[in-house]
Design an enzyme around this catalytic site. Structure first.
Site, PDB file in Angstrom:
ATOM      1  N   CYS A  88      51.670  32.025  21.472  1.00  0.00           N
ATOM      2  CA  CYS A  88      52.162  32.248  22.826  1.00  0.00           C
ATOM      3  C   CYS A  88      52.790  33.633  22.934  1.00  0.00           C
ATOM      4  O   CYS A  88      52.818  34.381  21.962  1.00  0.00           O
ATOM      5  CB  CYS A  88      53.177  31.178  23.187  1.00  0.00           C
ATOM      6  N   ALA A  89      53.319  33.926  24.114  1.00  0.00           N
ATOM      7  CA  ALA A  89      53.966  35.221  24.322  1.00  0.00           C
ATOM      8  C   ALA A  89      55.399  35.188  23.793  1.00  0.00           C
ATOM      9  O   ALA A  89      55.745  35.936  22.892  1.00  0.00           O
ATOM     10  CB  ALA A  89      53.939  35.598  25.796  1.00  0.00           C
TER      11      ALA A  89
END
Length: 105
Positions: free
Chosen positions: A8-9
């Site tokens: 994910c970010a």
């Protein structure tokens, strides 16, 4: 035990999805290790962990080519998380997506 890694970010929404996936696995009596890492952490994770599948959150789709190159020599299957499952935070469906990908590898 299979290891499922979500990329994910920053990890906020993906952490919630990991929790829901773990709950679904527990209900189904499936022994899995599930955790999330950010894009900057992926390199070390791939090098230091035995990973069975890598799932990409929608917000890091733009990094797919980089990640494919990262896992190419390790034979780790990788796929985008189904956007509908991610949007609904459907841990059961994302778990099934991961397990299906592992089985097909």
């Amino acid at each position: 035990m299979k290891t499922i890694v979500l990329v994910c970010a920053a990890g906020m929404s993906t952490s919630l999805l990991v929790t829901k996936m773990k709950r679904a696995a527990k209900i189904k009596s499936i022994e899995v290790n599930i955790f999330a890492v950010s894009v900057p952490e992926v390199d070390l994770t791939v090098k230091n962990k035995n990973i069975d599948v890598l799932l990409l959150a929608p917000q890091v789709k733009y990094k797919k080519k980089f990640l494919e190159e990262l896992v190419a020599d390790k034979n780790i299957p990788m796929e985008d998380i189904n956007v509908q499952y991610y949007g609904k935070m459907d841990g059961e469906q994302v778990l099934e997506q991961a397990l299906t990908l592992i089985d097909s590898n």
